[in-house]
Design a protein around this motif. Structure first.
Motif, PDB file in Angstrom:
ATOM      1  N   ALA A   1     205.739  75.744  11.836  1.00  0.00           N
ATOM      2  CA  ALA A   1     205.992  74.376  12.305  1.00  0.00           C
ATOM      3  C   ALA A   1     204.759  73.493  12.078  1.00  0.00           C
ATOM      4  O   ALA A   1     204.809  72.289  12.279  1.00  0.00           O
TER       5      ALA A   1
ATOM      6  N   LEU B   1     208.333  78.028  18.649  1.00  0.00           N
ATOM      7  CA  LEU B   1     208.725  76.664  18.298  1.00  0.00           C
ATOM      8  C   LEU B   1     208.404  75.698  19.439  1.00  0.00           C
ATOM      9  O   LEU B   1     207.910  74.592  19.209  1.00  0.00           O
ATOM     10  N   VAL B   2     208.697  76.123  20.663  1.00  0.00           N
ATOM     11  CA  VAL B   2     208.456  75.252  21.822  1.00  0.00           C
ATOM     12  C   VAL B   2     206.954  74.993  21.973  1.00  0.00           C
ATOM     13  O   VAL B   2     206.516  73.868  22.239  1.00  0.00           O
TER      14      VAL B   2
ATOM     15  N   GLU C   1     205.873  72.586  19.344  1.00  0.00           N
ATOM     16  CA  GLU C   1     206.341  71.234  19.670  1.00  0.00           C
ATOM     17  C   GLU C   1     205.447  70.608  20.747  1.00  0.00           C
ATOM     18  O   GLU C   1     205.114  69.427  20.684  1.00  0.00           O
TER      19      GLU C   1
ATOM     20  N   GLY D   1     202.652  68.994  19.345  1.00  0.00           N
ATOM     21  CA  GLY D   1     202.931  67.882  18.423  1.00  0.00           C
ATOM     22  C   GLY D   1     203.388  68.317  17.049  1.00  0.00           C
ATOM     23  O   GLY D   1     203.375  67.531  16.104  1.00  0.00           O
TER      24      GLY D   1
ATOM     25  N   GLY E   1     206.533  69.909  14.791  1.00  0.00           N
ATOM     26  CA  GLY E   1     207.927  70.316  14.654  1.00  0.00           C
ATOM     27  C   GLY E   1     208.750  69.970  15.874  1.00  0.00           C
ATOM     28  O   GLY E   1     208.320  69.256  16.778  1.00  0.00           O
ATOM     29  N   SER E   2     209.953  70.465  15.872  1.00  0.00           N
ATOM     30  CA  SER E   2     210.864  70.223  16.978  1.00  0.00           C
ATOM     31  C   SER E   2     211.588  71.519  17.281  1.00  0.00           C
ATOM     32  O   SER E   2     212.160  72.148  16.384  1.00  0.00           O
ATOM     33  N   ALA E   3     211.516  71.935  18.527  1.00  0.00           N
ATOM     34  CA  ALA E   3     212.085  73.227  18.886  1.00  0.00           C
ATOM     35  C   ALA E   3     213.585  73.262  18.661  1.00  0.00           C
ATOM     36  O   ALA E   3     214.167  74.297  18.349  1.00  0.00           O
ATOM     37  N   THR E   4     214.246  72.092  18.795  1.00  0.00           N
ATOM     38  CA  THR E   4     215.710  72.091  18.686  1.00  0.00           C
ATOM     39  C   THR E   4     216.171  72.086  17.241  1.00  0.00           C
ATOM     40  O   THR E   4     217.233  72.597  16.928  1.00  0.00           O
ATOM     41  N   SER E   5     215.328  71.520  16.353  1.00  0.00           N
ATOM     42  CA  SER E   5     215.770  71.443  14.964  1.00  0.00           C
ATOM     43  C   SER E   5     215.037  72.438  14.077  1.00  0.00           C
ATOM     44  O   SER E   5     215.137  72.375  12.857  1.00  0.00           O
ATOM     45  N   GLY E   6     214.307  73.353  14.692  1.00  0.00           N
ATOM     46  CA  GLY E   6     213.548  74.322  13.910  1.00  0.00           C
ATOM     47  C   GLY E   6     214.467  75.329  13.244  1.00  0.00           C
ATOM     48  O   GLY E   6     215.676  75.320  13.449  1.00  0.00           O
TER      49      GLY E   6
END
Lengths: 945, 92
Positions: free
Chosen positions: A140, A423-424, A427, A430, A432-437
């Motif tokens: 990420a 991922l979280v 995120e 700052g 990536g995004s945990a939901t769209s990973g």
């Protein structure tokens, strides 16, 4: 145990040797000391700490309560090293000292280093969850630091026979490792332990850099390196540890943890001859299956649960293993050396017993998530009734627990959770995004049957003195019961009373059982009792690691003056004043200190002396409001000082206690220089800066420390004018032209200098200030000019004697933070204006007439010199306890007066001048007369020469 | 080891700083007008509360500036820091 050819993650093609208790052992690269001992048939490592019971290796991880030993010889020898962690190398020497090491007494020759680092996400633990988290966070875009205590990545996967994505797990580990190593934002540290977690992501690591290498290969490399890392997010992926069961004689060498047995198989190719498995859960059947697979005779599985029907027990049965549900191991038998010979099996609740011969009993009482790091910042835990284990209860900011450490078991579930947590964490920093990973790994672990809630098999005869709860500390069920019956109801008290969970091992295999047994005893829910708290460090850290390279000369900075080399060349004995080295005295020939100081003092009073005063603090103050500023800080007025004049001043803290003193010079309308005590310089500057910035920001004042920019040579004594005239023919040093407390810029010995008539001895004196670079040249010039007159360099001790003869106090010697200017008799220095601390001087306590006040003391015997710090009492005859009415602050022998004298703080002392009081010493009681503090030249006639 | 945000230099490790006690305790404008009790309270009595606490720090090994920090004394959370003359609400 025996070694299987071609098995294990070791190199069986190469053989290395090391010694255990002087015996040569054969090992392979990749072995630990523990695995080699097992391979060489050494089942008994040593005897236990209190009861001298034979003990052996229990498991293959850090959690082993017995596998400790002394590693190395001589001064680099280290006690209580974890044999499950110490990698063997050619020439290693190890000694059987499982519970008590030997501390080397000399200097540790190992090199220790320190390093600082920053990262976004620090992942502690490189098992399936940690690897997945590190990879997800790194991909990420976060800077990732992955830390693992083993030499290789993989964590629990190293000790298991697991398939990931249809291939052996180690191939998955290798692929992930490659992707991480290819990412420049990732740092991987193996052989590294997280030993502390501090506030705002301060993580402390201990890296074993070269201690796994033969001595010859360590050359030039640090043994260990301590890392101080600042991370945004911490991912705790530290796995879990298996819990033993409590039953009579459960400590015999050969009784091991079930996962440890399969760990030794997969990591080191070691298997038992004949094994029995005792379990409360399905996981231990993995050991059964792996052992069968390796051709080992698993004689019996003893399962507490009445009817084990999970897929693992069923598979074991299909392979012909006798699985006996609803039964327990109720005792063990020993061979001649004390190691395990067999186990006694019986139905749970009693019935016919059976003796089964075996060399290994693999035990599993369930799994405890390891999340000590979560506790260090106040993280809490709760007992999970389904898992029968403690899991984290609250969330600590900046921290996330994943994998088995979070109570998530099964490789697939751990990878999935680790991935999401990675991922979280990314995120949160700052990235990536945990939901769209990228999606988490699919496929579920096969579900297992619930474990039994079971801790302990009671002794049939009621004797619980051989049923061990904590092997490391020899705490038995009998000991736990004794504590609980004596009224202890708190696990922290239980810990201190029985020592359960203490020591090097810190109870990884003992704490939970101890808490559960306490809960059972009181018939309470376990969560009411809990377990004792984990505290840092998670592993012992040697002092050498904390010291790093800050040893010897690098321990603390040393400050020397520009003239230091001259002092050294002329035999000065030095005194430490703060970080400064100051000449204490300059012994000539065979002189001792007393003789040298008497000679130096006499020279100053009768001829001329010189001293290096460069260390005095010097603060340059500039701006149009400096006068106002100084008036608010000093008890006296400074604003009225004329340019070219100096004035002595005293400062108090707000509480009215003397804080520092010194002479203030006004060198220009808007430029003052304040001198401070040598030790107080930094504190005075900080204090002035504090007031300027926070109380009086409206004042136009700028402060600069110039202590190190100036060198100061004090030239002192009745003959000083002659010396000064030689040095500075153009400077008029007569009394009318160069008055006391006058400051002149002049050329001295061809060098531009600032000369001030300041005296700390009562004698006529000039202080010559020059830029530091000219300090040595000025000193040598003064010495040369004074030589015809016998100029005598003197040190701090003579300076102290001379000033004491004049009753001048020294901050920190006559004062100790409880002494006011009034106590020192400085009433005349209290100007009629507001200054910091003034209000305190009329607090009730300050007005008491029996406050300790500064007085001079003359021992009635003029040859008796009191020790400084001696207490003073009213009478010559006394009985202990006796009331102290004061103490001696300074005590010397005076060359000028030919006798001893001193200064003291005495209750109501000023009104008692002329009286005699007493100093009770160990060998004598000394009568002293109280006199005015100014003992010598009370009229001050010597000051002007 | 705290990480403290100096409002002038940015986040730095605690060893660079010196602690200065409770913030917003001004030296009394006219100490002579205070009773012994009032003066004693100024000298010796400070809040010692759990939770958010305004305190002074000096970036001693950096810019040497004094500033204020809001710290949670229970959790050691550094809520924010602000310069002399700014309000606690401005802490960031």
């Amino acid at each position: 145990m025996k070694r299987l050819a071609g098995r294990g993650r070791i190199n069986q093609d190469r053989t290395i040797s090391f010694t255990w208790d002087g015996r040569a052992m054969s090992a392979h690269p990749g072995d630990t000391v523990a695995s080699v001992l097992l391979a060489n048939g050494i089942r008994v490592l040593g005897s236990s700490v209190l009861m001298n019971r034979p003990r052996g290796v229990v498991t293959d991880t850090m959690s082993d309560p017995n596998a400790f030993g002394q590693i190395g010889t001589g001064e680099s020898s280290e006690p209580l090293m974890r044999l499950t962690q110490v990698e063997v190398y050619e020439g290693l020497t190890a000694m059987s000292r499982i519970h008590k090491g030997v501390l080397p007494t000399g200097t540790d020759t190992g090199r220790f280093e320190k390093r600082h680092a920053h990262c976004d996400v620090l992942v502690a633990g490189a098992g399936p969850a940690g690897l997945a988290a590190a990879l997800a966070a790194a991909e990420a875009g976060a800077r990732v630091l992955l830390v693992d205590e083993h030499p290789h990545l993989g964590g629990s996967l190293l000790g298991e026979d697991v398939v990931i994505d249809d291939r052996p797990a180690h191939l998955w580990v290798a692929e992930v490792e490659q992707r991480l190593r290819d990412n420049p934002a990732v740092t991987i540290l193996t052989r590294t332990t997280v030993f502390n977690v501090g506030d705002q992501g301060a993580i402390a690591l201990m890296q074993r850099v070269s201690e796994h290498l033969p001595e010859a290969k360590r050359r030039g490399r640090a043994l260990r390196r301590m890392w101080q890392v600042r991370t945004h997010e911490l991912v705790v992926a530290t796995g879990a540890t298996e819990r033993p069961l409590v039953f009579p004689n459960n400590d015999r060498p050969g009784v091991m943890l079930a996962a440890g047995v399969r760990g030794y198989l997969h990591r080191y190719g070691l298997v038992p001859e004949r094994a029995v498995v005792f379990t409360t859960n399905d996981d231990a059947y993995r050991t059964v299956l792996d052992l069968i697979n390796a051709g080992v005779d698993v004689t019996r599985v003893v399962d507490v649960r009445p009817d084990p029907q999970g897929w693992l027990p069923r598979r074991a049965r299909e392979l012909g293993v006798e699985v006996r549900g609803g039964s327990v191991v109720m005792d063990t038998t020993a061979a001649a050396d004390g190691a395990l010979a067999g186990v006694v099996v019986a139905p749970l609740g009693g019935g016919e017993t059976e003796l089964i011969t075996c060399d290994v009993l693999a035990v599993s009482g369930g799994w405890d998530p390891l999340f000590d790091l979560h506790h260090y910042l106040g993280g809490t835990a709760r007992w999970d009734e389904q898992l029968l284990a403690f899991v984290q209860d609250n969330v600590v900011a900046g921290q996330r627990v994943t994998g088995a450490a979070a109570g998530i078991f099964g490789t697939t579930a751990c990878r999935r959770d680790g991935h999401l947590i990675g991922l979280v964490a990314a995120e949160a920093t700052g990235f990536g995004s945990a939901t769209s990973g990228p999606a988490a790994p699919e496929a579920a672990d096969v579900t297992e049957q619930a474990p039994a809630d079971f801790v302990r098999v009671a002794a049939v005869d009621g004797d619980e003195s051989h049923s061990f709860v904590d092997h490391h500390r020899d705490v038995t069920m009998a000991g736990i019961e004794r504590a609980l019956n004596s009224g202890i109801t708190n696990v922290e008290h239980l810990k201190r009373y029985t020592l359960v969970g203490t020591g090097t091992e810190q109870g990884r295999t003992a704490k939970v059982n101890a808490g559960r047994l306490a809960a059972d005893h009181f018939d309470l829910d376990f969560h009411m009792i809990g377990v004792s708290n984990a505290r840092p460090p998670s592993q012992p850290v040697t002092f050498g690691s904390f010291a790093g390279r800050a040893l010897g000369a690098r321990f603390d900075p040393v400050r020397t003056t520009a003239i230091h080399s001259w002092h050294v060349a002329h035999g000065a004995v030095f005194e430490d004043v703060g970080q400064w080295k100051r000449p204490w005295f300059f012994p000539q020939g065979t002189e001792d200190m007393d003789a040298a100081v008497l000679r130096e003092c006499a020279a100053v009073r009768e001829g001329v002396g010189m001293m290096d005063a460069s260390t005095l603090g010097k603060i340059d103050l500039r701006g149009k409001d400096v006068g106002v500023f100084l008036d608010r800080l000093y008890t006296g007025t400074m604003g009225t000082l004329k340019v070219g004049r100096a004035r002595y001043g005293v400062m108090c803290k707000a509480d009215g206690m003397v804080f520092d003193d010194g002479v203030v010079l006004r060198v220009a309308e808007d430029n003052f220089v304040a001198t401070t005590t040598t030790g107080g310089a930094a504190g005075v500057l900080d204090w002035m800066e504090d007031f300027l910035q926070t109380e009086w920001p409206d004042l136009d004042v700028w402060l600069t420390s110039v202590t190190e920019q100036w060198a100061t040579v004090a030239v002192v004594g009745p003959q000083v004018r002659t010396v000064m005239s030689t040095l500075a023919p153009e400077l008029d040093v007569t009394q009318d032209s160069f008055k006391f407390m006058q400051v002149e810029d002049a050329v001295v010995a061809g060098m531009p200098a600032r000369v001030a008539r300041i005296s700390f001895s009562g004698e006529l004196a000039f202080e010559i200030n020059v830029p530091t670079t000219s300090g040595l040249a000025m000193w040598e010039a003064v010495f040369a000019a004074g030589e015809p007159y016998g100029i005598t360099p003197y040190g701090t001790e003579a300076m102290h004697v001379l000033r004491a003869e004049k009753g001048y106090f020294i901050v920190g010697q006559e004062t100790d933070g409880t002494v006011t200017p009034l106590d020192l008799g400085l009433d005349w220095m209290i100007a009629d204006k507001e200054f910091v601390g003034r209000r305190s001087l009329r607090r009730t306590d300050m007005l008491r007439e029996d406050r300790k006040q500064l007085v001079g003391i003359l021992p009635v015997d003029p040859n008796d010199r009191l020790p400084e710090g001696a207490q003073l009492i009213e009478t010559a005859e006394y009985e202990i306890p006796v009331a102290m009415i004061g103490h001696v602050t300074s005590s010397y022998e005076s060359a000028a007066m030919g006798r001893t004298f001193g200064l003291a703080l005495v209750r109501g002392g000023r009104s008692r001048i002329g009286e005699t009081i007493y100093a009770p010493l160990l060998d004598r009681t000394v009568a002293v007369e109280l006199v005015d503090p100014i003992i010598f030249d009370a009229e001050g006639t010597r000051r002007d020469g | 080891m705290f990480q403290i945000r100096c409002p002038y230099c940015g986040p730095r490790d605690e060893p660079e700083f010196k602690y200065g006690g409770q913030a917003h305790v001004a030296y009394p404008a006219d100490p002579e007008q205070l009773s012994d009790e009032e003066w004693t309270r100024f000298l010796f009595v400070r809040d010692n509360s759990r939770g958010r606490y305004a305190e002074r720090w000096n970036h001693a090994a950096g810019c040497r500036r004094w500033f204020n920090v809001i710290r949670d004394t229970g959790t050691h959370e550094m809520v924010g820091s602000y310069r002399s003359g700014e309000r606690p609400e401005d802490a960031r």
